[in-house]
Scaffold this motif. Structure first.
Motif, PDB file in Angstrom:
ATOM      1  N   LEU A 146       0.763   4.066  -2.809  1.00  0.00           N
ATOM      2  CA  LEU A 146       0.443   5.453  -2.493  1.00  0.00           C
ATOM      3  C   LEU A 146       1.483   6.393  -3.084  1.00  0.00           C
ATOM      4  O   LEU A 146       1.144   7.428  -3.667  1.00  0.00           O
TER       5      LEU A 146
ATOM      6  N   PRO B 192       0.814  -1.223   0.000  1.00  0.00           N
ATOM      7  CA  PRO B 192       0.000   0.000   0.000  1.00  0.00           C
ATOM      8  C   PRO B 192       0.844   1.267   0.000  1.00  0.00           C
ATOM      9  O   PRO B 192       0.498   2.243  -0.667  1.00  0.00           O
TER      10      PRO B 192
ATOM     11  N   CYS C 269      -5.789   3.924  -1.301  1.00  0.00           N
ATOM     12  CA  CYS C 269      -4.541   4.552  -1.751  1.00  0.00           C
ATOM     13  C   CYS C 269      -4.822   5.629  -2.795  1.00  0.00           C
ATOM     14  O   CYS C 269      -4.190   6.698  -2.788  1.00  0.00           O
TER      15      CYS C 269
ATOM     16  N   SER D  75      -4.023   9.557  -2.136  1.00  0.00           N
ATOM     17  CA  SER D  75      -3.044  10.249  -2.979  1.00  0.00           C
ATOM     18  C   SER D  75      -3.603  11.573  -3.495  1.00  0.00           C
ATOM     19  O   SER D  75      -2.907  12.592  -3.503  1.00  0.00           O
TER      20      SER D  75
END
Length: 286
Positions: free
Chosen positions: A12, A8, A102, A106
């Protein structure tokens, strides 16, 4: 976009880098995003700057302009960010190559950075008032020694909360056109229920409590100590009373409370938007 499953944190990082290049590639929108707060700052100084920090009415008007500009700027930043990538999100999510959490994180992180820069530009209005008219900011803030820092934190929280609202809406709608059409209506509702244009009583007061504009005004008004500033009419009629408004209470605890409420206006839309986007798998229309 990503051939194999990665951690993850790695995902990200890749998504933040990807969204950064997308932002830089949209030169026109980026220029508008950075130019808008500068124009808003100039308008604030021009329209209400001469008597800002001199009397209550002008200071309140200037704060209202700044709150409106912060809300509009935040919405403009983000309301199309996710919806325009919806087909890609669905495709990658269904294939197992994308984590929705994610993806939304972001976009939220990049928007945070953008809002932080825009808030600096919007707060140039305070420096402009001092330079153009010689009006000094309040000597000391409620929490910090420098009032300018309190103003910046409030403007940033309001702008990023509006940005988070835009991201949430962008997670729900399914076309960029609809997202754009919703923006002015959202702003109008925020203006009407801010408590500045009209008094809020009964049911309208309850609705006002759900408005980002109200809490932004409370924070800026408290730091500006609006209850202490004289009314314009008091120049000629000093005996006219200036009734204190509890919304602008000059107290450290009050400002902390409002800032915490503004944080909720950030966290709740981001969480709701992330939850809504998880349902993209069931979306049969794209």
């Amino acid at each position: 976009m990503r051939g194999s499953r990665i951690s993850p944190l790695q995902e990200l990082g890749l998504l933040i880098t990807e969204s950064w290049y997308v932002l830089l590639g949209e030169t026109r929108n980026l220029i508008i995003s950075l130019l808008f707060p500068v124009i808003a700052a100039v308008v604030t100084v021009w329209i209400a700057g001469e008597d800002m920090f001199v009397n209550c009415e002008s200071t309140k008007s200037a704060c209202f302009i700044l709150v409106c500009a912060a809300i509009w700027g935040g919405l403009f930043n983000s309301i199309q960010v996710i919806v325009k990538e919806r087909p890609m999100v669905k495709r990658e999510y269904v294939s197992g190559a994308l984590r929705i959490g994610c993806f939304t994180a972001s976009r939220a992180i990049l928007q945070l950075a953008l809002c932080a820069i825009q808030s600096v530009l919007l707060c140039l209005s305070f420096a402009g008032v001092e330079l153009c008219y010689g009006n000094d900011l309040p000597r000391s803030g409620l929490i910090f020694g420098w009032t300018g820092l309190e103003y910046y934190i409030t403007v940033f929280l309001v702008m990023y909360a509006a940005d988070a609202m835009g991201l949430m809406i962008s997670c729900f709608v399914r076309s960029e056109q609809l997202a754009s059409q919703l923006s002015p209506y959202i702003l109008i509702v925020q203006l009407l229920f801010s408590g500045v244009l009209f008094p809020m009583e009964g049911a309208s007061s309850a609705v006002s409590a759900l408005m980002l504009s109200r809490w932004g005004m409370e924070a800026l008004g408290s730091t500006s100590n609006l209850n202490h500033l004289p009314l314009e009419l008091q120049k000629e009629f000093p005996m006219i009373p200036h009734e204190a408004d509890d919304a602008f209470r000059f107290a450290e605890s009050h400002l902390w409370t409002v800032w915490l409420i503004l944080l909720l206006f950030i966290l709740v839309p981001l969480l709701v938007g992330n939850f809504a986007l998880h349902r993209v798998r069931k979306d049969t229309r794209g």
